[in-house]
Design a protein around this motif. Structure first.
Motif, PDB file in Angstrom:
ATOM      1  N   PHE A 152      -9.066  -0.288   8.034  1.00 54.52           N
ATOM      2  CA  PHE A 152      -9.298  -0.302   6.442  1.00 54.52           C
ATOM      3  C   PHE A 152      -9.328   0.752   5.819  1.00 54.52           C
ATOM      4  O   PHE A 152      -9.051   0.738   4.704  1.00 54.52           O
ATOM      5  CB  PHE A 152     -10.763  -1.154   6.547  1.00 54.52           C
ATOM      6  N   ALA A 153      -9.840   1.976   6.458  1.00 52.37           N
ATOM      7  CA  ALA A 153      -9.679   3.039   5.624  1.00 52.37           C
ATOM      8  C   ALA A 153      -8.168   3.419   5.383  1.00 52.37           C
ATOM      9  O   ALA A 153      -7.683   3.965   4.075  1.00 52.37           O
ATOM     10  CB  ALA A 153     -10.398   4.109   6.181  1.00 52.37           C
ATOM     11  N   ARG A 154      -7.210   3.117   6.204  1.00 50.07           N
ATOM     12  CA  ARG A 154      -5.904   3.533   6.186  1.00 50.07           C
ATOM     13  C   ARG A 154      -5.368   2.595   4.900  1.00 50.07           C
ATOM     14  O   ARG A 154      -4.507   2.894   4.154  1.00 50.07           O
ATOM     15  CB  ARG A 154      -5.092   3.175   7.381  1.00 50.07           C
ATOM     16  N   TYR A 155      -6.021   1.391   4.727  1.00 50.61           N
ATOM     17  CA  TYR A 155      -5.664   0.446   3.882  1.00 50.61           C
ATOM     18  C   TYR A 155      -5.669   0.991   2.359  1.00 50.61           C
ATOM     19  O   TYR A 155      -4.899   0.910   1.577  1.00 50.61           O
ATOM     20  CB  TYR A 155      -6.365  -0.969   3.881  1.00 50.61           C
ATOM     21  N   PHE A 156      -7.016   1.516   2.300  1.00 55.28           N
ATOM     22  CA  PHE A 156      -7.300   1.992   1.017  1.00 55.28           C
ATOM     23  C   PHE A 156      -6.509   3.473   0.920  1.00 55.28           C
ATOM     24  O   PHE A 156      -6.122   3.830  -0.316  1.00 55.28           O
ATOM     25  CB  PHE A 156      -8.947   2.733   1.055  1.00 55.28           C
ATOM     26  N   GLY A 157      -5.946   4.364   1.562  1.00 53.29           N
ATOM     27  CA  GLY A 157      -5.217   5.510   1.374  1.00 53.29           C
ATOM     28  C   GLY A 157      -4.093   4.965   0.979  1.00 53.29           C
ATOM     29  O   GLY A 157      -3.418   5.504   0.290  1.00 53.29           O
ATOM     30  N   LEU A 158      -3.475   3.829   1.734  1.00 57.00           N
ATOM     31  CA  LEU A 158      -1.946   3.313   1.277  1.00 57.00           C
ATOM     32  C   LEU A 158      -2.209   2.675  -0.189  1.00 57.00           C
ATOM     33  O   LEU A 158      -1.294   3.290  -1.275  1.00 57.00           O
ATOM     34  CB  LEU A 158      -1.662   2.210   2.163  1.00 57.00           C
ATOM     35  N   ARG A 159      -3.094   2.096  -0.515  1.00 57.59           N
ATOM     36  CA  ARG A 159      -3.373   1.679  -2.040  1.00 57.59           C
ATOM     37  C   ARG A 159      -3.467   2.791  -2.786  1.00 57.59           C
ATOM     38  O   ARG A 159      -2.803   2.787  -4.079  1.00 57.59           O
ATOM     39  CB  ARG A 159      -4.447   0.788  -1.975  1.00 57.59           C
ATOM     40  N   THR A 160      -4.179   3.913  -2.560  1.00 57.05           N
ATOM     41  CA  THR A 160      -4.148   4.803  -3.539  1.00 57.05           C
ATOM     42  C   THR A 160      -2.871   5.638  -3.864  1.00 57.05           C
ATOM     43  O   THR A 160      -2.546   5.716  -4.618  1.00 57.05           O
ATOM     44  CB  THR A 160      -5.140   6.058  -2.729  1.00 57.05           C
ATOM     45  N   ARG A 161      -2.150   5.683  -2.716  1.00 57.18           N
ATOM     46  CA  ARG A 161      -0.536   6.285  -3.000  1.00 57.18           C
ATOM     47  C   ARG A 161       0.183   5.268  -3.774  1.00 57.18           C
ATOM     48  O   ARG A 161       1.030   5.822  -4.714  1.00 57.18           O
ATOM     49  CB  ARG A 161      -0.110   6.500  -1.462  1.00 57.18           C
ATOM     50  N   VAL A 162       0.006   4.040  -3.674  1.00 53.46           N
ATOM     51  CA  VAL A 162       0.824   3.090  -4.146  1.00 53.46           C
ATOM     52  C   VAL A 162       0.574   2.958  -5.628  1.00 53.46           C
ATOM     53  O   VAL A 162       1.561   3.087  -6.364  1.00 53.46           O
ATOM     54  CB  VAL A 162       0.745   1.612  -3.570  1.00 53.46           C
ATOM     55  N   LEU A 163      -0.550   3.241  -5.936  1.00 46.22           N
ATOM     56  CA  LEU A 163      -1.151   3.170  -7.252  1.00 46.22           C
ATOM     57  C   LEU A 163      -0.916   4.711  -7.967  1.00 46.22           C
ATOM     58  O   LEU A 163      -0.480   4.560  -9.194  1.00 46.22           O
ATOM     59  CB  LEU A 163      -2.582   2.815  -7.436  1.00 46.22           C
ATOM     60  N   ASP A 164      -1.015   5.586  -7.268  1.00 51.98           N
ATOM     61  CA  ASP A 164      -0.488   6.926  -7.790  1.00 51.98           C
ATOM     62  C   ASP A 164       0.969   6.971  -8.205  1.00 51.98           C
ATOM     63  O   ASP A 164       1.191   7.343  -9.246  1.00 51.98           O
ATOM     64  CB  ASP A 164      -0.696   7.880  -6.588  1.00 51.98           C
ATOM     65  N   PRO A 190       0.099  -5.785   1.019  1.00 49.88           N
ATOM     66  CA  PRO A 190       0.045  -4.260   1.223  1.00 49.88           C
ATOM     67  C   PRO A 190       1.144  -4.090   2.310  1.00 49.88           C
ATOM     68  O   PRO A 190       1.475  -2.873   2.532  1.00 49.88           O
ATOM     69  CB  PRO A 190      -1.556  -4.440   1.595  1.00 49.88           C
ATOM     70  N   PHE A 191       1.262  -4.845   3.354  1.00 49.47           N
ATOM     71  CA  PHE A 191       2.235  -5.006   4.396  1.00 49.47           C
ATOM     72  C   PHE A 191       3.378  -4.407   4.004  1.00 49.47           C
ATOM     73  O   PHE A 191       4.177  -3.749   4.615  1.00 49.47           O
ATOM     74  CB  PHE A 191       1.990  -5.988   5.067  1.00 49.47           C
ATOM     75  N   ASP A 192       4.073  -4.764   2.839  1.00 46.69           N
ATOM     76  CA  ASP A 192       5.344  -4.311   2.229  1.00 46.69           C
ATOM     77  C   ASP A 192       5.322  -2.960   2.123  1.00 46.69           C
ATOM     78  O   ASP A 192       6.522  -2.236   2.454  1.00 46.69           O
ATOM     79  CB  ASP A 192       5.596  -5.154   0.980  1.00 46.69           C
ATOM     80  N   PHE A 193       4.156  -2.329   1.835  1.00 44.55           N
ATOM     81  CA  PHE A 193       4.321  -0.804   1.472  1.00 44.55           C
ATOM     82  C   PHE A 193       3.969  -0.206   2.621  1.00 44.55           C
ATOM     83  O   PHE A 193       4.312   0.941   2.972  1.00 44.55           O
ATOM     84  CB  PHE A 193       3.131  -0.572   0.467  1.00 44.55           C
ATOM     85  N   THR A 194       3.145  -0.743   3.606  1.00 45.06           N
ATOM     86  CA  THR A 194       3.296  -0.147   5.067  1.00 45.06           C
ATOM     87  C   THR A 194       4.569  -0.082   5.673  1.00 45.06           C
ATOM     88  O   THR A 194       5.054   1.096   6.170  1.00 45.06           O
ATOM     89  CB  THR A 194       2.387  -1.332   6.040  1.00 45.06           C
ATOM     90  N   ARG A 195       5.528  -1.224   5.451  1.00 49.21           N
ATOM     91  CA  ARG A 195       6.827  -0.717   5.817  1.00 49.21           C
ATOM     92  C   ARG A 195       7.585   0.015   5.165  1.00 49.21           C
ATOM     93  O   ARG A 195       8.461   1.037   5.734  1.00 49.21           O
ATOM     94  CB  ARG A 195       7.398  -2.177   5.884  1.00 49.21           C
ATOM     95  N   LEU A 196       7.468   0.112   4.032  1.00 50.21           N
ATOM     96  CA  LEU A 196       8.049   1.151   3.293  1.00 50.21           C
ATOM     97  C   LEU A 196       7.669   2.765   3.340  1.00 50.21           C
ATOM     98  O   LEU A 196       8.621   3.448   3.636  1.00 50.21           O
ATOM     99  CB  LEU A 196       7.734   0.860   1.575  1.00 50.21           C
ATOM    100  N   GLN A 197       6.409   2.846   3.459  1.00 45.23           N
ATOM    101  CA  GLN A 197       5.896   4.189   3.880  1.00 45.23           C
ATOM    102  C   GLN A 197       5.979   4.678   5.208  1.00 45.23           C
ATOM    103  O   GLN A 197       5.784   5.938   5.541  1.00 45.23           O
ATOM    104  CB  GLN A 197       4.493   4.282   3.297  1.00 45.23           C
ATOM    105  N   GLY A 198       5.909   3.837   6.227  1.00 45.95           N
ATOM    106  CA  GLY A 198       5.789   3.906   7.410  1.00 45.95           C
ATOM    107  C   GLY A 198       4.537   4.004   8.099  1.00 45.95           C
ATOM    108  O   GLY A 198       4.267   4.400   9.216  1.00 45.95           O
ATOM    109  N   ARG A 199       3.611   3.969   7.227  1.00 46.49           N
ATOM    110  CA  ARG A 199       2.166   3.947   7.755  1.00 46.49           C
ATOM    111  C   ARG A 199       1.073   3.189   6.861  1.00 46.49           C
ATOM    112  O   ARG A 199       1.471   2.865   5.888  1.00 46.49           O
ATOM    113  CB  ARG A 199       1.545   5.530   7.236  1.00 46.49           C
ATOM    114  N   GLY A 200       0.175   2.600   7.512  1.00 43.47           N
ATOM    115  CA  GLY A 200      -0.661   1.664   6.993  1.00 43.47           C
ATOM    116  C   GLY A 200      -1.010   0.492   7.730  1.00 43.47           C
ATOM    117  O   GLY A 200      -0.372   0.364   8.943  1.00 43.47           O
ATOM    118  N   PRO A 201      -1.855  -0.423   7.441  1.00 44.57           N
ATOM    119  CA  PRO A 201      -2.182  -1.606   8.432  1.00 44.57           C
ATOM    120  C   PRO A 201      -0.805  -2.618   8.271  1.00 44.57           C
ATOM    121  O   PRO A 201      -0.160  -2.829   7.298  1.00 44.57           O
ATOM    122  CB  PRO A 201      -3.268  -2.304   7.462  1.00 44.57           C
ATOM    123  N   LEU A 202      -0.733  -3.411   9.437  1.00 45.33           N
ATOM    124  CA  LEU A 202       0.139  -4.581   9.653  1.00 45.33           C
ATOM    125  C   LEU A 202      -0.584  -5.602  10.056  1.00 45.33           C
ATOM    126  O   LEU A 202      -1.950  -5.656   9.980  1.00 45.33           O
ATOM    127  CB  LEU A 202       1.128  -4.044  10.512  1.00 45.33           C
TER     128      LEU A 202
END
Length: 328
Positions: free
Chosen positions: A104-116, A296-308
Motif C-alpha cells: 500500500f505504501a508503494r502505491y502511494f509512492g507511485l501515485r506521488t510520482r505520477v501526479l508529480d 495504477p497497475f498501468d503505471f507500475t508496468r511503466l515505471q517498473g515498480r509498484g503494486p500489481l
C-alpha cells in the motif's frame, strides 16, 4: 442517495457547497462526521494525510525511490497519533511483505510520482497556477522545481494547514515557488476563499484532487467537478483519483484494508462514501475536456515498480483520471 447532478436536486442548488454536508445513504451522523473529516489531523480523514506522509517517507528512503519527499517523515514524527509508525521499510518487521507498509505504501509512492509528473508537464505547457484540493500534507511547492512565477494554492481545513505550517517552519523550509495556503473547509465557500487570495479563473491552471473524491458523497463530487470546470479556462488540466467498485464492502477482508485497520486503527471503508458515484469522466468529456483513465497497475508496468493485481484486491477499482481543457 441517488446519482444526480446538484442542479437536478432541489436540496442542493447549483453553486451550493452545502452538498458536502450531506451524509451518505445509511450513515449515522457520527459516521458522516468521521468520513467528511471534520476533525483535526490526528483523527478521521485527517489521519489519512499522515498515512500518506508515512508512505512517502518510506518511498523516499528506498534505493529505487520513485518520489522524494524529505519533509514527510517530519510530519509523521510531529503527530502523537503516529509517532511510532515506520518511516523507512527497514523499520517494518516483514518489510515489503507487509500489505500496509509494503504494497500500500508503494502505491502511494507511485501515485506521488505520477501526479508529480502530471504537474510538471502541465506547468511546462504554460499554466502558472496549481490548485491542490484537500492539500493535506502535500509539499509539491517545496519539492518540485516549478517556475518562479508559478503559484501553488493549498486548499484544506485550517487545522491541517496549521499543523503543516508548524512543522515546515521548524524545519526552516523554503518553497521553490510561491505558496498560498487557503484555510477553508471544502464544505464551505472555498471558491470565494480561493479567488480572494489571487487565483485567476481567466488564466490556465492545474488542479489536483489526490485521494479526495471517494470520501465525498456523489453530489459533492459533481459539485466539485462542476466548479473546477467553471473556474478554468482553456489550457487548464485536472487530475483526480476515483474508485469504481460497485460494492466497497466486498473488499472489507482484503489484506490492505485489514492491515490498515489492525496496524494503525484506520478503517478506510468507514471513511469512504459508499453511495453511487457520478460519471465525472463523462461529465468532463461532455463539457469539451479531453480525458484519459488508467489503473495504477498501468503505471507500475511503466515505471517498473509498484503494486500489481492480486486476488481480493482493494486497489482493483482505483482509477487515475487526467483531463485537459483544449485550447482549440
Amino acid at each position: 442517495m441517488s446519482e444526480t447532478s446538484t442542479t437536478g436536486d432541489p436540496r442542493h442548488p447549483a453553486g451550493d457547497p452545502s452538498v458536502f454536508l450531506v451524509p451518505a445513504e445509511g450513515d449515522t451522523p457520527t459516521a458522516a462526521t468521521r468520513r467528511t473529516g471534520a476533525e483535526g489531523v490526528d483523527e478521521g480523514v485527517g489521519l489519512t494525510a499522515l498515512l500518506v506522509a508515512a508512505a512517502r517517507a518510506i518511498e523516499t528512503h528506498r534505493h529505487d525511490s520513485l518520489a522524494q519527499d524529505v519533509y514527510a517523515e517530519h510530519f509523521v514524527r510531529a503527530a502523537p497519533a503516529c509517532a511510532d509508525w515506520p518511516v523507512c521499510i527497514q523499520q517494518v518487521p516483514d518489510g515489503d511483505d507487509n500489505p500496509l507498509w509494503g504494497r500500500f505504501a508503494r502505491y502511494f509512492g507511485l501515485r506521488t510520482r505520477v501526479l508529480d509528473d502530471f504537474v510538471r508537464r502541465s506547468v511546462g505547457t504554460g499554466a502558472r497556477q496549481v490548485v491542490l484540493l484537500g492539500a493535506g500534507l502535500d509539499t509539491r511547492a517545496f519539492r518540485l522545481d516549478l517556475p518562479s512565477d508559478c503559484v501553488v494554492f493549498e486548499v484544506d481545513r485550517s487545522g491541517v494547514l496549521a499543523f503543516k505550517e508548524r512543522v515546515l517552519t521548524d524545519l526552516a523550509a523554503d518553497p521553490k515557488s510561491k505558496r498560498v495556503p487557503v484555510p477553508v473547509d471544502l464544505r464551505a465557500d472555498w471558491v470565494t476563499a480561493l479567488t480572494s487570495v489571487g487565483f485567476d479563473p481567466a488564466a490556465p491552471s492545474v488542479w489536483l484532487a489526490e485521494g479526495l473524491l471517494f470520501y465525498l458523497p456523489g453530489p459533492a463530487e459533481t459539485y466539485l467537478i462542476d466548479t473546477v470546470d467553471r473556474l478554468t479556462t482553456v489550457g487548464s488540466a485536472l487530475a483526480f483519483e476515483a474508485k469504481l467498485e460497485k460494492d466497497l464492502l466486498a473488499y472489507r477482508d482484503s489484506p490492505v484494508y485489514t492491515a490498515t485497520r489492525e496496524q494503525i486503527g484506520i478503517d478506510l471503508l468507514d471513511l469512504f462514501d459508499r453511495g453511487p458515484r457520478p460519471d465525472s469522466v463523462g461529465d468532463l468529456a461532455a463539457r469539451g475536456w479531453s480525458t484519459s483513465m488508467h489503473t495504477p497497475f498501468d503505471f507500475t508496468r511503466l515505471q517498473g515498480r509498484g503494486p500489481l493485481p492480486e486476488p481480493n484486491d482493494a486497489l482493483e477499482g482505483n482509477r487515475w483520471v487526467f483531463a485537459h481543457k483544449p485550447r482549440s
